[in-house]
Enzyme design. Structure first.
Site, PDB file in Angstrom:
ATOM      1  N   ASP A 488      -1.535  -5.698 -28.091  1.00  0.00           N
ATOM      2  CA  ASP A 488      -0.211  -5.065 -28.198  1.00  0.00           C
ATOM      3  C   ASP A 488       0.806  -5.673 -27.236  1.00  0.00           C
ATOM      4  O   ASP A 488       2.009  -5.486 -27.409  1.00  0.00           O
ATOM      5  CB  ASP A 488      -0.322  -3.573 -27.829  1.00  0.00           C
ATOM      6  CG  ASP A 488      -1.095  -2.784 -28.862  1.00  0.00           C
ATOM      7  OD1 ASP A 488      -0.921  -3.050 -30.060  1.00  0.00           O
ATOM      8  OD2 ASP A 488      -1.885  -1.907 -28.471  1.00  0.00           O
TER       9      ASP A 488
HETATM   10  C1  NOJ Z   1      -4.920  -0.190 -27.954  1.00  0.00           C
HETATM   11  C2  NOJ Z   1      -4.515  -0.124 -29.381  1.00  0.00           C
HETATM   12  O1  NOJ Z   1      -4.882   1.120 -29.910  1.00  0.00           O
HETATM   13  C3  NOJ Z   1      -5.173  -1.221 -30.191  1.00  0.00           C
HETATM   14  O2  NOJ Z   1      -4.652  -1.211 -31.485  1.00  0.00           O
HETATM   15  C4  NOJ Z   1      -4.922  -2.574 -29.565  1.00  0.00           C
HETATM   16  O3  NOJ Z   1      -5.608  -3.537 -30.307  1.00  0.00           O
HETATM   17  C5  NOJ Z   1      -5.363  -2.557 -28.127  1.00  0.00           C
HETATM   18  N1  NOJ Z   1      -4.686  -1.510 -27.433  1.00  0.00           N
HETATM   19  C6  NOJ Z   1      -5.106  -3.892 -27.425  1.00  0.00           C
HETATM   20  O4  NOJ Z   1      -3.777  -4.102 -27.142  1.00  0.00           O
END
Ligand code: NOJ
Length: 808
Positions: A488
């Site tokens: 993210d």
């Molecule tokens: C948490 C998020 O829910 C997930 O979708 C994402 O892949 C990870 N963070 C890594 O950024």
């Protein structure tokens, strides 16, 4: 420090010390009526949605982190002393207060003993119902007769929208009303503007009202006004009514409401008595009375409890293992799968950290959640998969979050810049896993609508997923990063390139080619393989850094994850996915995995990158906002740990896979629970790494992609029981000194037992394998050789039989 133990026989975790390093929680109910409850009976309840249907209040991020909750206060009417049936909120000194909490499958039981009175409380929601039971059993362990007054307590919200409830007081404190509606029942109603409420959340269509009833003992007092029960200067620890010894029979009229019923229980020495509290949604006169009439006896409550436990234990029975490692056993037999099922149910919506605002299904996470639950609940997995497929647009990209009101075919197209580059690539993990689990090859031909317009077969959806990325390539012929790839925090710019997605795409093309062959579509298979060849060439041309693969290439051409920079020099995901996707040469695989070991491995798990970012441009590496050594900034992101385990297994390194698995395994910290601080029975999203001041501390329990990959990597790769389209693969890769292990696996409605012996103490390789006495020359047991009760015996050794793996 140890605060409890695993009771796998009962499928419970038993907290023996209530002063755990953080509140250790559990879930009750279903997606219709859900609840979070902690080892000190703290927590909250919600109807359909954690954020929009919150009816029981919790003060988030407070001290302690779990108050209020579902409390029973007990008062000795002879001495005036009082305590609570859970250690908190009264919190008597632990040298005189003994307590044990058993978190089970959708129930929690707390037993305490204080001042010669033993109390046992049990909380659960009967299957399919929108009310909960709180049972209280008191036993007089002293030698004199006792008069105990019991008070219930929970705090209701004024508005079902949890944020509004906490902040919009100029409105919300004027709409709540409480009353006693019959001798043993109270009701709290909020006169919220229901029309507005429905507009905001179509899922919550019922009016806002809760009832609480008592059975098994007469009500001798009640309170529905929080201020009366607690007192203006009282607290949950010292509520005015309990201190003074009597409820005020208050009828809330504005301000805040609570649920308190008072009853008196006289106990002769050695005597036990049990009462039943029911708390539910709806009007007291209608739903409340109906539920009480039908369910309001101990006998019925017992029956409902048995039904609930049976239902959950059946699901957990889809995979059972006995291995030489107890921590693996706890994970596989109970908590790993339970964690996956809870994550599947609640997505990322409701916990002690998620306050409910993340309603709906986050796309990428939800697709991955399928991997963990396909064996246990195949029908629900299928239904969810179809919903997720219908969240894909006709251009192949996905709606980032599928809300509760999402209707396939009616979704407005989102802006190009809102697409994530990885979302639909996860189908190449989830769909074959589901099909191999169920044997429903025809699923590929099932027609599913797109989010915006049109429809296609599942196979067609998969092709669109590939085309989406193939049509969005950057300057170096790698997939554009778009708004984000799995990470993210990675903002490469729309045209920046993600090597992680390149590896996903490679796996996707391989998987698509395989499916195409199965569906007799050789031209499609050839197309996919030729696209793969081009992609491979681009990957090799630009992304090999000498000892590892780079991370990504930003829109301006800057390369991330390379040896010549100081921050984020190496990125975990691209190393392990180079292996998972098959893109790396055998030589590169070895170098990548050695680099991971050297630069990213810590005693608590594998870091996502290293060294942490300090000076990076936050417009690109937004993880720089996190403190060094946590989350995406060189923290241990538990979601990824399973990939590290699988990558090592693909290279036959059972010992290292085991080491990585154990480093991040919650159960492995049970006797030093202060290190993780969170529950030793569930996964957390992230763990502070050795770059931080608090290595090992773990945060964001329960709801995380870590649940799926942890469980999946152990069951399907380490223990190696991996369903394929036409058979069951037995391909373990274990710690070399394991002498044997056994598994009972439910697969396509057959119960199959598998015994694996390891006389030569190898990590990987099955030398001989027989099914019901018949010897095979491969480790893929054809489905038509199996029946309910089949027994597979496999012997590991150096002269391994060939492995024909058909999917990741
Ligand atoms: C948490 C998020 O829910 C997930 O979708 C994402 O892949 C990870 N963070 C890594 O950024």
């Amino acid at each position: 420090m140890q605060y409890g133990y695993f009771d796998d026989e009962a499928k419970e975790y038993v907290v023996t010390r209530p002063d755990t390093p953080s509140s250790w929680s559990n879930y009750l109910g279903s997606t219709e009526y859900g609840a979070v409850i902690t080892n000190n009976a703290g927590g909250y309840g919600f109807y359909k949605s954690g954020a929009q249907g919150r009816f029981m209040r919790l003060r988030f991020n407070s001290v302690p982190m779990d108050q209020p909750g579902r409390y029973f206060y007990l008062r000795d009417m002879q001495s005036g002393d009082y305590w609570s049936a859970s250690w908190q909120p009264v919190g008597k000194p632990l040298d005189s207060y003994k307590s044990e909490c058993r978190h089970g499958t959708a129930y929690t039981k707390i037993t305490s003993e204080y001042s010669g009175i033993e109390s046992e409380t049990k909380y659960y929601v009967p299957l399919g119902q929108t009310f909960e039971y709180w049972r209280l059993k008191l036993t007089n362990k002293s030698s004199s007769p006792r008069k105990i007054r019991a008070f219930t307590y929970c705090e209701f919200t004024n508005q079902w929208n949890t944020t509004q409830d906490q902040v919009n007081l100029q409105y919300s404190i004027f709409i709540v009303k409480g009353q006693k509606t019959s001798p043993n029942m109270i009701q709290v109603i909020s006169h919220e503007n229901l029309y507005e409420q429905h507009k905001k959340n179509p899922a919550v269509t019922d009016y806002m009202s809760e009832w609480m009833a008592l059975a098994g003992s007469p009500v001798t007092g009640f309170d529905t006004s929080r201020q009366s029960f607690i007192g203006t200067y009282g607290s949950y620890k010292e509520p005015a009514a309990v201190v003074e010894g009597c409820c005020y029979n208050s009828e809330a009229f504005g301000d805040n409401a609570c649920g308190t019923l008072q009853t008196d229980i006289e106990l002769a020495p050695g005597e036990s008595k049990e009462i039943l509290v029911m708390l539910g949604i709806g009007a007291a006169e209608e739903e409340g009375k109906k539920a009480l009439a039908e369910f309001g006896t101990i006998e019925r409550a017992d029956l409902e409890f048995d039904k609930l436990v049976k239902n959950w234990h059946e699901k957990l029975g889809s995979f059972k293992a006995v291995t030489p490692d107890e921590d693996i056993n706890h994970t596989v037999n109970v908590w790993g799968l339970y964690n996956c099922l809870i994550t599947f149910a609640w997505s990322r919506a409701a916990s002690l950290v998620y306050n409910g605002e993340r309603d709906g299904l986050g796309y990428r996470d939800s697709v991955q959640d399928i991997l963990g639950v396909s064996a246990a609940i195949p029908e629900q997995a299928e239904e969810r998969l179809v919903r997720l497929l219908s969240g894909q647009f006709s251009n192949g990209g996905a709606l980032p979050v599928i809300g509760k009101d999402f209707v396939p075919g009616k979704q407005k197209m989102i802006d190009a810049g809102e697409f994530r580059s990885d979302d639909c690539q996860w189908f190449f993990n989830a769909v074959p896993c589901f099909v191999a689990e169920t044997g429903k090859l025809d699923f590929y031909n099932r027609i599913v609508p797109y989010a915006d317009q049109g429809e296609a077969t599942v196979y067609g959806h998969l092709k669109q997923a590939l085309l989406f990325n193939l049509e969005r390539m950057g300057a170096d012929g790698l997939p554009c990063g778009l708004l984000a790839d799995w990470n993210d925090c990675l903002k490469l710019g729309y045209h920046g390139e993600s090597l992680f997605v390149a590896f996903q795409l490679r796996l996707g093309l391989t998987t698509y080619a395989d499916i195409s062959e199965r569906l007799n579509k050789s031209e499609e298979a050839a197309w996919a393989l030729s696209e793969r060849e081009k992609l491979d060439a681009n990957i090799q041309k630009k992304c090999w850094d000498g000892k590892w693969f780079v991370w990504a290439i930003a829109e301006d051409g800057t390369v991330y994850g390379t040896h010549s920079i100081d921050e984020g020099q190496i990125y975990f995901n691209t190393q392990v996915w180079s292996v998972l996707s098959g893109a790396a040469t055998p030589e590169q695989q070895k170098l990548c995995l050695e680099s991971v070991k050297e630069k990213l491995a810590t005693p608590y798990g594998l870091m996502l990158c290293a060294p942490p970012f300090v000076h990076a441009d936050r417009e690109i590496m937004s993880s720089v906002v996190f403190l060094p050594g946590i989350k995406e900034n060189a923290g241990i992101f538990n979601h990824t740990q399973g990939w590290g385990v699988i990558a090592e297994i693909m290279n036959g390194n059972g010992d290292r896979a085991y080491e990585y698995c154990k480093a991040a395994l919650p159960a492995a910290y049970n006797d030093r629970a202060e290190v993780r601080q969170s529950e030793p029975y569930v996964i957390g999203q992230t763990t502070y790494s050795t770059y931080s001041k608090r290595p090992g501390n773990t945060r964001v329990s329960w709801l995380s992609g870590a649940a799926t990959w942890n469980y999946y990597s152990i069951t399907q790769y380490m223990l190696g029981i991996r369903p394929q389209y036409d058979g069951l693969l037995v391909d373990p890769c274990i710690k070399h000194d394991w002498d044997s292990f056994s598994v009972e696996r439910r697969w396509r409605n057959m119960n199959i037992s598998i015994e694996v012996k390891n006389p030569s103490r190898v990590c990987r390789g099955i030398e001989s394998l027989e099914v019901d006495g018949k010897k095979l020359d491969s480790v893929l047991v054809p489905v038509d050789l199996l029946h309910d009760g089949s027994r597979i015996i496999a012997v590991m050794g150096k002269n391994a039989l060939p492995v024909r793996n058909q999917r990741m």
